[in-house]
Design a protein around this motif. Structure first.
Motif, PDB file in Angstrom:
ATOM      1  N   ALA A  10       0.914  -1.218  -0.015  1.00 38.71           N
ATOM      2  CA  ALA A  10      -0.012  -0.038  -0.071  1.00 38.71           C
ATOM      3  C   ALA A  10       0.776   1.297   0.198  1.00 38.71           C
ATOM      4  O   ALA A  10       0.730   2.139  -0.602  1.00 38.71           O
ATOM      5  CB  ALA A  10      -0.743  -0.110   1.329  1.00 38.71           C
ATOM      6  N   GLU A  11       1.904   1.287   0.580  1.00 32.03           N
ATOM      7  CA  GLU A  11       2.893   2.393   0.794  1.00 32.03           C
ATOM      8  C   GLU A  11       3.462   2.635  -0.755  1.00 32.03           C
ATOM      9  O   GLU A  11       3.553   3.796  -1.143  1.00 32.03           O
ATOM     10  CB  GLU A  11       3.958   2.109   1.636  1.00 32.03           C
ATOM     11  CG  GLU A  11       3.564   1.968   3.114  1.00 32.03           C
ATOM     12  CD  GLU A  11       2.860   0.788   3.526  1.00 32.03           C
ATOM     13  OE1 GLU A  11       3.204  -0.593   2.892  1.00 32.03           O
ATOM     14  OE2 GLU A  11       2.043   0.521   4.237  1.00 32.03           O
ATOM     15  N   GLU A  12       3.683   1.736  -1.244  1.00 34.00           N
ATOM     16  CA  GLU A  12       4.385   2.071  -2.576  1.00 34.00           C
ATOM     17  C   GLU A  12       3.434   2.175  -3.553  1.00 34.00           C
ATOM     18  O   GLU A  12       3.607   3.224  -4.415  1.00 34.00           O
ATOM     19  CB  GLU A  12       5.071   0.566  -3.177  1.00 34.00           C
ATOM     20  CG  GLU A  12       6.380   0.002  -2.522  1.00 34.00           C
ATOM     21  CD  GLU A  12       6.817  -1.495  -2.664  1.00 34.00           C
ATOM     22  OE1 GLU A  12       8.046  -1.589  -2.531  1.00 34.00           O
ATOM     23  OE2 GLU A  12       5.866  -2.333  -2.788  1.00 34.00           O
ATOM     24  N   ALA A  13       2.255   1.924  -3.577  1.00 33.19           N
ATOM     25  CA  ALA A  13       1.250   2.273  -4.322  1.00 33.19           C
ATOM     26  C   ALA A  13       0.758   3.725  -4.110  1.00 33.19           C
ATOM     27  O   ALA A  13       0.544   4.421  -4.811  1.00 33.19           O
ATOM     28  CB  ALA A  13       0.059   1.588  -3.973  1.00 33.19           C
ATOM     29  N   ASP A  14       0.798   3.897  -2.762  1.00 31.03           N
ATOM     30  CA  ASP A  14       0.458   5.569  -2.525  1.00 31.03           C
ATOM     31  C   ASP A  14       1.706   6.461  -3.240  1.00 31.03           C
ATOM     32  O   ASP A  14       1.339   7.687  -3.361  1.00 31.03           O
ATOM     33  CB  ASP A  14       0.716   5.545  -0.840  1.00 31.03           C
ATOM     34  CG  ASP A  14      -0.268   6.651  -0.420  1.00 31.03           C
ATOM     35  OD1 ASP A  14      -1.368   6.690  -0.735  1.00 31.03           O
ATOM     36  OD2 ASP A  14       0.145   7.353   0.709  1.00 31.03           O
ATOM     37  N   ARG A  15       2.883   6.076  -3.159  1.00 31.82           N
ATOM     38  CA  ARG A  15       3.922   6.824  -3.672  1.00 31.82           C
ATOM     39  C   ARG A  15       4.251   6.881  -5.283  1.00 31.82           C
ATOM     40  O   ARG A  15       4.627   7.593  -5.902  1.00 31.82           O
ATOM     41  CB  ARG A  15       5.586   6.257  -3.137  1.00 31.82           C
ATOM     42  CG  ARG A  15       5.582   6.528  -1.745  1.00 31.82           C
ATOM     43  CD  ARG A  15       7.081   6.484  -1.485  1.00 31.82           C
ATOM     44  NE  ARG A  15       7.245   5.177  -1.736  1.00 31.82           N
ATOM     45  CZ  ARG A  15       7.582   4.152  -0.540  1.00 31.82           C
ATOM     46  NH1 ARG A  15       7.094   4.599   0.545  1.00 31.82           N
ATOM     47  NH2 ARG A  15       7.803   3.135  -0.885  1.00 31.82           N
ATOM     48  N   GLN A  19       8.780   2.149  -7.830  1.00 34.58           N
ATOM     49  CA  GLN A  19       8.390   1.589  -6.704  1.00 34.58           C
ATOM     50  C   GLN A  19       8.302   0.117  -6.675  1.00 34.58           C
ATOM     51  O   GLN A  19       7.433  -0.564  -6.094  1.00 34.58           O
ATOM     52  CB  GLN A  19       6.629   2.045  -6.741  1.00 34.58           C
ATOM     53  CG  GLN A  19       6.693   3.614  -6.315  1.00 34.58           C
ATOM     54  CD  GLN A  19       7.304   4.159  -5.056  1.00 34.58           C
ATOM     55  OE1 GLN A  19       7.469   3.361  -4.192  1.00 34.58           O
ATOM     56  NE2 GLN A  19       8.027   5.393  -5.554  1.00 34.58           N
ATOM     57  N   GLY A  20       9.370  -0.591  -7.394  1.00 36.06           N
ATOM     58  CA  GLY A  20       9.599  -2.029  -7.331  1.00 36.06           C
ATOM     59  C   GLY A  20       8.753  -2.891  -8.183  1.00 36.06           C
ATOM     60  O   GLY A  20       8.759  -4.043  -8.124  1.00 36.06           O
ATOM     61  N   SER A  21       8.051  -2.228  -9.264  1.00 37.55           N
ATOM     62  CA  SER A  21       7.200  -3.239  -9.942  1.00 37.55           C
ATOM     63  C   SER A  21       7.256  -2.645 -11.486  1.00 37.55           C
ATOM     64  O   SER A  21       8.249  -2.081 -11.994  1.00 37.55           O
ATOM     65  CB  SER A  21       5.708  -3.076  -9.340  1.00 37.55           C
ATOM     66  OG  SER A  21       4.968  -4.398 -10.143  1.00 37.55           O
ATOM     67  N   MET A  22       6.211  -3.020 -12.312  1.00 33.75           N
ATOM     68  CA  MET A  22       6.279  -2.710 -14.056  1.00 33.75           C
ATOM     69  C   MET A  22       4.778  -2.256 -14.287  1.00 33.75           C
ATOM     70  O   MET A  22       3.832  -2.887 -13.785  1.00 33.75           O
ATOM     71  CB  MET A  22       6.987  -3.795 -14.546  1.00 33.75           C
ATOM     72  CG  MET A  22       8.269  -4.089 -14.541  1.00 33.75           C
ATOM     73  SD  MET A  22       8.930  -5.277 -15.475  1.00 33.75           S
ATOM     74  CE  MET A  22       8.198  -6.794 -14.429  1.00 33.75           C
ATOM     75  N   LEU A  23       4.750  -1.433 -15.082  1.00 33.46           N
ATOM     76  CA  LEU A  23       3.527  -1.068 -15.649  1.00 33.46           C
ATOM     77  C   LEU A  23       2.933  -1.902 -16.295  1.00 33.46           C
ATOM     78  O   LEU A  23       1.696  -2.190 -16.457  1.00 33.46           O
ATOM     79  CB  LEU A  23       3.600   0.160 -16.408  1.00 33.46           C
ATOM     80  CG  LEU A  23       2.577   0.949 -16.959  1.00 33.46           C
ATOM     81  CD1 LEU A  23       1.483   1.218 -15.807  1.00 33.46           C
ATOM     82  CD2 LEU A  23       2.775   1.991 -18.021  1.00 33.46           C
TER      83      LEU A  23
END
Ligand code: FMN
Ligand code: SF4
Length: 435
Positions: A303-308, A319-323
């Protein structure tokens, strides 16, 4: 637009502007909305100039990898005397992604126009549109629109009287996720088993029927007439600060939000705005736990990564993932992360074409180990076993289906370890029997 919801003021509707309008499905309706202007304009330009314009727009492939579209088109050989092919990837089988089918359902001529434009630019006289087998309505709408485009001279041996030959063939898949991988898709069109091919050779050298081929996603191709009509500078200006990610992106949102659906955003829009403003926030009384932002094959975000997170190619990586293909699976605090990760692993095990040992064995064994954990019979060493298997499954196979299975497992263990521990130490009741 959040169809069937009205367009939200925060959206930038370019591709989705006419979703929900039945008349936009017809040739006449599409013409009234400015359709086929891009194709007409492109046909009056040199093919190389069309490619340069697409390059200058910054458009990147919307099928998952984000590869620059104009650059991909420029790889096609010139003056080689061979037939060239364009293939449109409308297989859209990634869990969480459901944008291409809306383009085909509501604006079929946008896709046909994009295909004709791209075919012209790369010197192809035939384009195959490979449509996912389960897409009954898009298939019907596309079949009708292709027939209409032929009748109106937008396709055929003499497109709009220019002497250019552009034909479109619709090809229906039989329901295999792996046939969305570009070379498996080409094998499938050729009547072979849908197994990915070893690359090189890349499709621009030897693709469909062994001939130079360009393959693009539905959303990528549907964007190109807008770029030619309004110019590369206009498209480039559609970004909130990061010049590497331009234009708009259709994001499919599903899961625990109040208004799931497709939303078209300017690149760089905060994920927070999408979830809490456009989608109406989380279900009542619930809080955000995790997001899988790119279709199921990318690392899970907290949730924190999504928030940023800013929604563009680089923003999601930060944020550590991919689109990826931008199918966002939103999960609230009621979600059992171990169960969800197992469910994804089971999907990949089922869809593996089984050519590569790491994928065939890895997807099957990770599923079994996760089943064991969910049955309350997990062992401490299972964590290392899962991570070792994931390591073997990453970067070592013919295609990235294997990596796609590993990504949620590794990120899930790293970010939600406590939920695995709860199954191990009996703090949580088994979710599955047996194993
Ligand atoms: C297992 C797997 C499934 C894929 N499924 C799709 C799909 O359904 N649609 C799609 O456009 N790309 C899919 N891709 C990506 C394609 O291989 C290819 O990169 C894409 O169609 C290129 O188009 P683009 O450059 O316009 O993004 C998939 C890739 C893999 C490895
Ligand atoms: S990674 Fe999996 S799906 Fe891809 S080619 Fe190998 S076995 Fe097939």
């Amino acid at each position: 637009m959040g169809y069937p919801h009205p367009i939200h003021p925060g959206e930038t509707p370019v591709l989705s502007k006419h979703f929900g309008e039945a008349e936009a499905r017809t040739f006449a309706g599409w013409r009234e909305r400015g359709g086929y202007e891009g194709l007409r304009k492109a046909l009056a330009m040199a093919p190389e100039a069309v490619i340069e314009e697409i390059k200058a727009s910054g458009l990147r492939g919307r099928g998952g990898a984000g590869f620059p579209t104009g650059l991909k088109w420029s790889f096609m050989p010139k003056g080689d005397g061979k037939p060239h092919y364009l293939v449109c990837n409308a297989d859209e089988s990634e869990p969480g992604t459901f944008k291409d089918r809306e383009i085909m359902r509501w604006t079929p001529h946008a896709l046909i126009e994009g295909c004709a434009l791209a075919a012209y630019a790369i010197g192809a006289e035939r384009c195959y549109i490979y449509i996912r087998g389960e897409f009954t309505e898009p298939w019907t709408v596309m079949s009708r629109a292709v027939a209409e485009a032929y009748a109106e001279g937008a396709l055929g041996d003499n497109v709009f009287g220019t002497g250019r030959k552009i034909h479109v063939t619709l090809h229906r898949g039989a329901g295999a996720y792996i046939c969305g991988e570009e070379t498996a898709l080409m094998n499938s069109i050729e009547g072979r088993r849908g197994n990915p091919r070893i690359k090189p050779p890349f499709p621009a050298v030897a693709g469909l029927f062994g001939m130079p081929t360009t393959i693009n996603n539905v959303e990528t191709l549907a964007a190109t007439p807008h770029i030619i009509t309004h110019g590369a500078a206009w498209y480039k200006s559609l970004c909130l600060g990061n010049p590497k990610s331009t234009g708009t992106k259709l994001i499919s949102v599903c899961g625990h939000v109040l208004r799931p659906g497709n939303y078209e955003l300017t690149m760089g829009t905060p994920m927070r705005t999408l979830i809490y403003d456009m989608c109406g926030g989380m279900l009542p009384g619930r809080t955000l736990k995790a997001v899988i932002p790119g279709g199921s094959s990318v690392p899970i975000m907290t949730a924190e990564e999504a928030d940023r997170c800013l929604l563009d190619y680089e923003g999601v990586v930060e944020q550590g993932s991919m689109l990826g293909s931008a199918g966002m699976i939103v999960m609230d605090d009621s979600t059992d992360m171990v169960y969800q990760i197992w469910r994804l692993a089971r999907f990949y095990a089922h869809e593996s074409c089984a050519q590569c040992t790491q994928c065939r064995e890895g997807t099957a064994w990770t599923t079994r180990i996760l089943e064991r954990i969910l049955a309350g019979k997990g062992k401490e060493e299972d964590f290392q076993l899962l991570l070792d298997l994931s390591e073997q499954m990453t970067g070592k196979t013919i295609c990235v289906l294997s990596d796609s299975c590993a990504a949620p497992i590794v990120s899930g263990i790293q970010k939600f370890r406590g939920e695995f521990d709860a199954y191990m130490n009996g703090a949580r009741q088994p979710a599955l029997a047996g194993a």
